[in-house]
Design an enzyme around this catalytic site. Structure first.
Site, short mmCIF file in Angstrom:
data_model
loop_
_atom_site.label_atom_id
_atom_site.label_comp_id
_atom_site.label_asym_id
_atom_site.label_seq_id
_atom_site.Cartn_x
_atom_site.Cartn_y
_atom_site.Cartn_z
N CYS A 91 31.55 -44.48 -1.03
CA CYS A 91 31.99 -45.77 -0.50
C CYS A 91 33.32 -46.23 -1.08
O CYS A 91 33.92 -47.17 -0.58
CB CYS A 91 30.90 -46.84 -0.72
SG CYS A 91 30.79 -47.42 -2.43
N HIS A 92 33.78 -45.57 -2.10
CA HIS A 92 34.96 -46.06 -2.83
C HIS A 92 35.93 -44.88 -3.05
O HIS A 92 35.93 -44.27 -4.11
CB HIS A 92 34.51 -46.64 -4.18
CG HIS A 92 35.61 -47.32 -4.97
ND1 HIS A 92 36.45 -46.65 -5.82
CD2 HIS A 92 35.98 -48.62 -5.03
CE1 HIS A 92 37.29 -47.50 -6.40
NE2 HIS A 92 37.02 -48.70 -5.93
N PHE A 93 36.71 -44.54 -2.08
CA PHE A 93 36.97 -45.14 -0.78
C PHE A 93 36.63 -44.08 0.27
O PHE A 93 36.42 -42.93 -0.07
CB PHE A 93 38.43 -45.57 -0.67
CG PHE A 93 38.86 -46.51 -1.77
CD1 PHE A 93 38.67 -47.88 -1.63
CD2 PHE A 93 39.41 -46.04 -2.94
CE1 PHE A 93 39.07 -48.75 -2.64
CE2 PHE A 93 39.80 -46.92 -3.95
CZ PHE A 93 39.61 -48.27 -3.80
N VAL A 114 36.41 -41.93 -5.34
CA VAL A 114 36.60 -42.03 -6.78
C VAL A 114 35.70 -43.14 -7.30
O VAL A 114 35.45 -44.13 -6.62
CB VAL A 114 38.08 -42.30 -7.12
CG1 VAL A 114 38.53 -43.63 -6.54
CG2 VAL A 114 38.34 -42.23 -8.62
#
Length: 1022
Positions: free
Chosen positions: A536-538, A543
């Protein structure tokens, strides 16, 4: 450090050099370079091995020299000697072969025996050397520009690089012509290289100057040309000038759906067609995807789109009952900080993607977060006011500085200051060096505990596997920590699970570890490519968020605190940051899908109650062994708890629990006392029987100056004098110990604490058989030390544990020099630690000691302020009683004198051969303990403090001041035949608010300066 400088060859200088070599390190490259500068070109290694020759070849690489060993392993010794002599002859070094072949040079063989000799004439007439002109091609770069290293061509063990190559010149004109041409060519080539280097340096300096000037302009708030004028490389080009023109746009607002569009969809749909180009880039700056997209709405945006200047965005986040992250009914620290994530949006709005063009990705570098109140609860809305102050560039890397304020219902919640983030290419990220620490960063520092601190539960070195940690997350402390947690009267508040399960195992919990000596815990988590915080990141640049790394370390800390006994009931207790404490976040690496394991290392810095239990720590995070994130001063408090609740939960005293599992005693008090004043063989066995009557051995102090009760652990074999051996000893502090009354103070006298730390060093030296290495009887003397006191020691401190390690052993000139590390701890942790050096010396060596060379006592002058008349040292409290009093008279005292104008004092003690300490220290070798000399210095400082701030009979001093480093040097001794001791103190620092003094000084006996003291301190505490 031994530097290799020349010194006059005298007996005293030779002794000093031998001692310095034993006490300190040798800068070998500097020694060799100095020898070379002094004209040495031939180096012969006469000891075993070839290490010195190899080092010399490395140090003098490219310079004419000869380095040859005489005793290389694996080679026939006679052949090596002959080869060495051959090399010396080849280098025109005089060699007296008569020592090697005396029969060949005997007179009998040189006599003329014509009857056995045939004479024949060979060749023509003798060659006339006088007609030959010698020509030298210099190979020394200092004397010629021709730099030819003959040794590099056809080099063998027998060939070397002479300083000059002798060429008989039978054709002088041709050779001279050749040499001139060769010289001219080399000079021309070197001129070109010099010019090229100068141009390169000038260009580099010019660029550095321009960059420095631009950074200064930005730092001063002055306007600078647009970033497009910097002309970056084409793949990171700036936006065109027509897109940088200022636009007057009204404030805009975006709901959560638009924020999600920015996170996973099209930036053009949110910000308009001017940003359509960004959607074509392989990556762009984004908000995280669910569940980490925490911007519920954007209320305001200020700034010129695509201007790469400054801007502002105002966002909100709602804490609702269905949030996935709730911990104790509250938003966790990491989520509260992460929710201020719209600096990502703002940097995109201001145009960073038009610079990076999808080839550089966002990474947080630095931030300092301070909370002002407790964490928000369900129903609260957090309001974030986020500002980007400026963009700037380092080489081709763009960065920006930012900050934000968070509030709830108009009241400040948190501040983020000193924020810095950048945009980095894959090459930049791969080249990162991670967190880099200096020696100073890692140097031990004193931790902080309340003076009346009581450990809730005893701790020992432990580790917890995945099953134990899973039980902990489920609220089962007994399975994780043991049966002492079996009878808790409530369901404990532990750690949140599900997405916030961030620890898989605890590798080590060390109750006395870490830089501050208050404990350290190391935990791990395995990383998987499909972990939610990566995906989800990103969505286009996976990361781990830096804020989640913070939470990983926070969970690790909470495990330590739970094991320590800080346990509260679920629903009544929660964790949150300590208001007002700024916690840093320094990110210098990343956790990505290819990372295997992350490690969290948390070092306790401070523990206490205010009134809730709180902890302040330093944390370090590793990715596959590389340090990538540092979190200084991370804080937590256990709201809902207080000291009374904690102590009521664990009514048993920690000391009672500790004594239920006593350590095995390896050497008891009787054996230790036997070594001090009895037969050494009764202490260590048959090898020391010779010292019972025939010889004398260096002893430990005897009563009443014996502060070593038992040895409880040894890591090393007896009679083997090797480095790295450790020993653990114990000393039980009697509540009615003589030294408390004699010192008239609550705290243990410094001299006693120092002896507690150093006496196990003497025991370990004896255990390793130091005395058996010499046929001469040796005395044991302390030479140097550096230390720091962490906490006061009182009669209630109980048993002190001393850990000692021998770190260095050197033998030279009949001396044995040994270095030690030591640490003194009570049940709460370290109280005193440092390093020290001891030496074994013969009686003759001690008699010839010349003291501290170059030292001189301060000469009080008429220019000093008022010098008080001499007076007897005070006999009444709070000054020491007779047995502990080490100063008889103050003969000079200038309250504002001395070289710093802060005070100078000098005292005198007359030597009494019948004094008690000569009998105790040592048996068969009476000498005044160095610690008592240091104590006399502190007693002078009590007079200075009393004159400055006044004292009463009940006044208490802190000596040495906790947290203040100090050091000492001894180069002589006080023995019964001496007459007078003179000790002086020069005040170097005064803190009026803290009523603290720091001073340096010397101690002299019969006119010879033998002790030096640095940074000794005293504080008037009541």
């Amino acid at each position: 450090m031994c530097s290799g400088k020349k010194y006059p060859l005298t007996s005293d200088n030779a002794a000093d050099v031998i001692l310095a070599q034993a006490l300190d390190t040798i800068d070998y490259p500097q020694v060799i370079e100095q020898l070379y500068a002094d004209g040495a070109r031939i180096f012969l290694e006469v000891g075993p091995g070839t290490s010195c020759s190899r080092m010399i070849d490395s140090i003098l690489e490219g310079q004419p020299h000869l380095a040859r060993p005489v005793c290389a392993s694996g080679q026939e010794s006679t052949t090596q000697v002959l080869r060495l002599l051959g090399c010396c002859l080849a280098e025109r070094t005089p060699v007296d072969l008569n020592k090697l072949y005396p029969s060949l040079f005997s007179d009998s063989l040189l006599k003329d025996k014509s009857e056995h000799r045939i004479y024949a004439t060979i060749g023509g007439e003798d060659f006339d050397f006088s007609t030959v002109k010698d020509t030298f091609l210099s190979l020394n770069p200092e004397t010629s520009d021709i730099k030819v290293n003959v040794a590099d061509e056809n080099k063998t063990d027998h060939q070397t690089a002479p300083e000059a190559l002798l060429i008989p010149d039978s054709s002088a004109s041709a050779l001279e012509h050749f040499q001139l041409n060769l010289t001219a060519n080399i000079e021309a080539h070197e001129s070109y290289l010099a010019f090229s280097k100068a141009m390169e340096e000038a260009l580099t300096d010019n660029i550095s100057l321009q960059t420095s000037l631009l950074q200064q302009l930005v730092a001063n708030g002055e306007s600078v040309p647009s970033l497009s004028s910097f002309a970056p490389a084409s793949d990171l080009s700036s936006p065109s000038q027509d897109l940088v023109k200022e636009k007057s746009l009204p404030p805009v607002a975006f709901d959560r759906s638009m924020c999600m569009e920015f996170a996973v969809g099209s930036v053009a749909k949110m910000l308009g067609p001017d940003f359509a180009e960004v959607d074509s880039y392989p990556t762009r700056v984004r908000l995280p995807d669910e569940p980490l997209m925490l911007v519920d709405r954007i209320l305001e945006v200020e700034g010129v789109p695509r201007s790469m200047t400054h801007g502002r965005v105002v966002t909100e986040h709602d804490v609702t009952a269905d949030r996935w992250y709730l911990d104790g009914g509250r938003i966790p620290t990491c989520v509260a900080v992460e929710a201020g994530q719209a600096d990502l949006f703002l940097s995109g709005y201001l145009g960073i993607d038009f610079i990076s063009k999808g080839k550089a990705v966002y990474r947080l570098l630095d931030a300092v977060v301070t909370f002002h109140k407790g964490l928000p609860v369900v129903g609260d809305t957090i309001h974030y006011d986020i500002k980007i102050e400026e963009f700037f560039r380092q080489d081709q890397t763009y960065l920006f500085r930012f900050n934000f304020e968070g509030s709830v219902n108009g009241e400040p919640l948190l501040s983020m200051r000193n924020g810095c983030a950048g945009f980095f290419t894959a090459e930049d990220l791969a080249a990162g060096k991670g967190i880099v620490h200096t020696k100073l960063d890692l140097a031990p520092q004193p931790g902080r505990l309340p003076e009346d601190w009581k450990q809730p539960l005893p701790l020992q070195v432990e580790s917890y596997d995945e099953a134990q940690i899973n039980a902990l997350y489920a609220g089962d402390l007994q399975t994780c920590f043991g049966n002492q947690f079996a009878a808790l009267p409530f369901v404990p508040y532990t750690l949140p699970g599900d997405k916030l399960k961030l620890v898989d195992r605890v590798v080590k919990l060390d109750p006395h570890g870490g830089r501050y000596g208050l404990g350290q815990i190391t935990a791990e988590m395995d990383i998987h490519p499909d972990d939610w915080f990566l995906t989800c990141h990103f969505v286009d640049d996976q990361v781990m968020p830096g804020t989640l790394m913070y939470e990983c370390c926070m969970h690790t800390l909470r495990i330590f605190l739970l094991r320590m006994g800080w346990v509260g009931a679920e629903g009544e207790t929660w964790c949150e940051p300590v208001p007002g404490v700024g916690s840093g976040l320094k990110c210098r690496g990343q956790v990505v899908a290819t990372t295997k394991t992350v490690t969290y290392q948390v070092s306790i810095k401070e523990l206490g109650y205010r009134p809730e239990p709180f902890a302040i720590v330093d944390a370090l995070m590793f990715a596959d062994g590389h340090p990538i994130v540092e979190i200084p001063s991370m804080s937590v408090r256990l709201a809902g708890l207080d000291r009374h609740k904690v102590e009521a939960l664990w009514p048993a005293k920690s000391s009672d629990l500790m004594t239920s599992q006593p350590r095995k005693i390896l050497y008891d008090t009787d054996r230790i006392t036997a070594f001090a004043i009895g037969n050494p063989s009764a202490a260590f066995g048959e090898p020391y029987r010779i010292f019972d009557h025939q010889r004398k051995i260096a002893r430990l102090p005897g009563p009443p100056f014996q502060f070593l009760d038992r040895i409880v652990a040894i890591n090393g074999e007896p009679w083997q004098l090797v480095e790295g051996v450790t020993v653990t000893s114990e000393y039980d502090i009697p509540v009615d110990a003589w030294y408390f009354g004699a010192n008239r103070q609550v705290n243990m006298p410094f001299c006693v604490l120092l002896e507690i730390g150093l006496q196990p060093c003497g025991w370990l030296a004896a255990y390793l058989g130091s005395a058996l290495t010499s046929e001469t009887d040796l005395s044991f003397r302390n030479l140097d030390g550096h230390a720091i006191q962490h906490r006061p020691v009182t009669a209630q401190s109980g048993t002190l544990t001393v850990d000692v390690k021998i770190t260095r052993i050197a033998q030279s000139g009949g001396m044995i020099i040994q270095a030690y590390d030591f640490s003194v701890s009570d049940r709460q942790g370290p109280v005193y630690s440092g390093d020290t050096v001891f030496g074994f010396f013969s009686k003759q060596s001690l008699a010839q000691q010349v003291g501290l060379q170059g030292a001189s006592l301060y000469q009080a002058a008429q220019t000093d302020s008022e010098i008080l008349e001499s007076f007897d040292y005070p006999r009444q409290s709070p000054y020491p009683d007779t047995q502990m009093r080490m100063v008889d008279e103050i003969d000079i005292f200038s309250p504002q004198g001395g070289p710093h104008g802060l005070g100078y004092i000098r005292g005198i003690k007359n030597v009494d051969p019948d004094e008690w300490f000569f009998k105790a220290h040592f048996y068969q070798d009476p000498v005044c303990p160095g610690s008592l000399g240091l104590e006399s210095f502190l007693q002078l400082l009590k007079i200075v403090a009393a004159e400055k701030w006044g004292v009463e009979e009940s006044s208490q001093f802190e000596t040495i001041v906790c947290g203040e480093k100090h050091s000492w040097n001894y180069r002589g001794q006080i023995i019964p035949v001496n007459k007078q001791v003179l000790v002086e103190a020069v005040v170097t620092h005064v803190d009026e608010g803290a009523q603290l003094l720091r001073a340096d000084g010397f101690l002299a006996v019969d006119g010879k300066i033998i002790y030096q003291l640095k940074d000794f301190s005293i504080k008037l505490i009541s």
